[in-house]
Design a protein around this motif. Sequence first.
Motif, mmCIF file in Angstrom:
data_model
loop_
_atom_site.group_PDB
_atom_site.id
_atom_site.type_symbol
_atom_site.label_atom_id
_atom_site.label_comp_id
_atom_site.label_asym_id
_atom_site.label_seq_id
_atom_site.Cartn_x
_atom_site.Cartn_y
_atom_site.Cartn_z
ATOM 1 N N ASP A 153 0.825 -1.213 0.000
ATOM 2 C CA ASP A 153 0.000 0.000 0.000
ATOM 3 C C ASP A 153 0.858 1.261 0.000
ATOM 4 O O ASP A 153 0.327 2.372 -0.110
ATOM 5 N N THR A 154 2.154 1.095 0.131
ATOM 6 C CA THR A 154 3.054 2.245 0.138
ATOM 7 C C THR A 154 2.976 2.990 -1.190
ATOM 8 O O THR A 154 3.153 2.400 -2.259
ATOM 9 N N ALA A 155 2.704 4.283 -1.108
ATOM 10 C CA ALA A 155 2.547 5.104 -2.308
ATOM 11 C C ALA A 155 2.255 6.540 -1.887
ATOM 12 O O ALA A 155 2.015 6.813 -0.714
ATOM 13 N N VAL A 156 2.263 7.427 -2.869
ATOM 14 C CA VAL A 156 1.728 8.769 -2.665
ATOM 15 C C VAL A 156 0.244 8.715 -3.027
ATOM 16 O O VAL A 156 -0.115 8.236 -4.107
ATOM 17 N N TYR A 157 -0.584 9.181 -2.115
ATOM 18 C CA TYR A 157 -2.022 9.138 -2.298
ATOM 19 C C TYR A 157 -2.530 10.535 -2.673
ATOM 20 O O TYR A 157 -2.160 11.536 -2.038
ATOM 21 N N TYR A 158 -3.389 10.574 -3.684
ATOM 22 C CA TYR A 158 -3.947 11.822 -4.198
ATOM 23 C C TYR A 158 -5.476 11.765 -4.148
ATOM 24 O O TYR A 158 -6.073 10.775 -4.582
ATOM 25 N N CYS A 159 -6.096 12.839 -3.693
ATOM 26 C CA CYS A 159 -7.551 12.909 -3.806
ATOM 27 C C CYS A 159 -7.898 13.604 -5.124
ATOM 28 O O CYS A 159 -7.102 14.380 -5.667
ATOM 29 N N ASN A 160 -9.064 13.304 -5.606
ATOM 30 C CA ASN A 160 -9.538 13.853 -6.876
ATOM 31 C C ASN A 160 -11.017 14.158 -6.751
ATOM 32 O O ASN A 160 -11.801 13.291 -6.340
ATOM 33 N N PHE A 161 -11.390 15.388 -7.068
ATOM 34 C CA PHE A 161 -12.794 15.788 -7.052
ATOM 35 C C PHE A 161 -13.191 16.179 -8.470
ATOM 36 O O PHE A 161 -12.428 16.845 -9.174
ATOM 37 N N ARG A 162 -14.384 15.831 -8.835
ATOM 38 C CA ARG A 162 -14.949 16.258 -10.117
ATOM 39 C C ARG A 162 -16.075 17.241 -9.838
ATOM 40 O O ARG A 162 -17.033 16.915 -9.156
ATOM 41 N N PHE A 163 -15.903 18.455 -10.381
ATOM 42 C CA PHE A 163 -16.777 19.573 -10.062
ATOM 43 C C PHE A 163 -17.647 19.957 -11.249
ATOM 44 O O PHE A 163 -17.327 19.673 -12.404
ATOM 45 N N THR A 164 -18.711 20.650 -10.920
ATOM 46 C CA THR A 164 -19.522 21.341 -11.915
ATOM 47 C C THR A 164 -19.776 22.746 -11.401
ATOM 48 O O THR A 164 -20.198 22.925 -10.258
ATOM 49 N N THR A 165 -19.506 23.732 -12.250
ATOM 50 C CA THR A 165 -19.858 25.131 -11.971
ATOM 51 C C THR A 165 -20.600 25.644 -13.187
ATOM 52 O O THR A 165 -20.001 25.823 -14.255
ATOM 53 N N GLY A 166 -21.882 25.855 -13.029
ATOM 54 C CA GLY A 166 -22.689 26.227 -14.181
ATOM 55 C C GLY A 166 -22.675 25.117 -15.214
ATOM 56 O O GLY A 166 -23.009 23.984 -14.923
ATOM 57 N N ILE A 167 -22.233 25.443 -16.418
ATOM 58 C CA ILE A 167 -22.172 24.444 -17.484
ATOM 59 C C ILE A 167 -20.802 23.790 -17.574
ATOM 60 O O ILE A 167 -20.569 22.914 -18.397
ATOM 61 N N TRP A 168 -19.885 24.223 -16.694
ATOM 62 C CA TRP A 168 -18.507 23.738 -16.778
ATOM 63 C C TRP A 168 -18.284 22.559 -15.847
ATOM 64 O O TRP A 168 -18.680 22.581 -14.701
ATOM 65 N N ALA A 169 -17.625 21.538 -16.387
ATOM 66 C CA ALA A 169 -17.213 20.382 -15.613
ATOM 67 C C ALA A 169 -15.694 20.319 -15.609
ATOM 68 O O ALA A 169 -15.062 20.512 -16.650
ATOM 69 N N TYR A 170 -15.111 20.069 -14.466
ATOM 70 C CA TYR A 170 -13.662 20.047 -14.360
ATOM 71 C C TYR A 170 -13.278 19.207 -13.154
ATOM 72 O O TYR A 170 -14.123 18.844 -12.334
ATOM 73 N N GLU A 171 -12.006 18.920 -13.043
ATOM 74 C CA GLU A 171 -11.523 18.150 -11.903
ATOM 75 C C GLU A 171 -10.308 18.841 -11.289
ATOM 76 O O GLU A 171 -9.626 19.636 -11.931
ATOM 77 N N TRP B 160 -6.961 18.004 -8.354
ATOM 78 C CA TRP B 160 -6.190 17.012 -7.605
ATOM 79 C C TRP B 160 -5.619 17.623 -6.335
ATOM 80 O O TRP B 160 -5.247 18.810 -6.320
ATOM 81 N N GLY B 161 -5.527 16.815 -5.299
ATOM 82 C CA GLY B 161 -4.818 17.233 -4.108
ATOM 83 C C GLY B 161 -3.314 17.203 -4.352
ATOM 84 O O GLY B 161 -2.839 16.742 -5.393
ATOM 85 N N GLN B 162 -2.577 17.695 -3.378
ATOM 86 C CA GLN B 162 -1.132 17.822 -3.536
ATOM 87 C C GLN B 162 -0.401 16.502 -3.350
ATOM 88 O O GLN B 162 0.770 16.384 -3.703
ATOM 89 N N GLY B 163 -1.080 15.508 -2.817
ATOM 90 C CA GLY B 163 -0.466 14.207 -2.592
ATOM 91 C C GLY B 163 0.069 14.098 -1.177
ATOM 92 O O GLY B 163 0.600 15.065 -0.618
ATOM 93 N N THR B 164 -0.099 12.922 -0.586
ATOM 94 C CA THR B 164 0.427 12.661 0.747
ATOM 95 C C THR B 164 1.065 11.268 0.756
ATOM 96 O O THR B 164 0.498 10.316 0.208
ATOM 97 N N GLN B 165 2.217 11.176 1.371
ATOM 98 C CA GLN B 165 2.964 9.921 1.365
ATOM 99 C C GLN B 165 2.430 8.977 2.437
ATOM 100 O O GLN B 165 2.268 9.357 3.598
ATOM 101 N N VAL B 166 2.194 7.747 2.034
ATOM 102 C CA VAL B 166 1.859 6.663 2.954
ATOM 103 C C VAL B 166 2.946 5.604 2.803
ATOM 104 O O VAL B 166 3.173 5.090 1.706
ATOM 105 N N THR B 167 3.616 5.299 3.894
ATOM 106 C CA THR B 167 4.668 4.294 3.892
ATOM 107 C C THR B 167 4.338 3.226 4.924
ATOM 108 O O THR B 167 4.110 3.548 6.094
ATOM 109 N N VAL B 168 4.291 1.989 4.472
ATOM 110 C CA VAL B 168 3.995 0.860 5.353
ATOM 111 C C VAL B 168 5.234 -0.017 5.403
ATOM 112 O O VAL B 168 5.601 -0.667 4.420
ATOM 113 N N SER B 169 5.875 -0.034 6.556
ATOM 114 C CA SER B 169 7.139 -0.760 6.681
ATOM 115 C C SER B 169 7.387 -1.132 8.127
ATOM 116 O O SER B 169 7.033 -0.386 9.042
#
Length: 119
Positions: free
Chosen positions: A89-107, A109-118
Amino acid sequence: QVQLVESGGGLVQPGWSLRLSCAASGSGFSINAMGWYRQAPGKPRELVAAITSGGIPNYADSVKGRFTISRDNAKNTVDLQMNSLKPEDTAVYYCNFRFTTGIWAYERWGQGTQVTVSS
């Protein structure tokens, strides 16, 4: 300006738990799907879990039964509870949101956070 800010992550031993959170700042938008992705060194980014605007979750086979995604629409946040963590599971984890503002759809990304399992 819509931005995502992640929190959580860190270094844990196998079998331990971590909780990741991601919050959207800004206003004037609707959030559709929310998701968490991860990228390990030398590997492509992969979807870990996603949740629809109606709260229906979907998980990668590798995390089913161990990870839980949840969202709070009032706070514009999504969490990822990770239990029984494994070294793979060790990796950089990113969140992703898909938005709508009016007629516009866009996404965004978060800045990323490190998860290390060791051990």
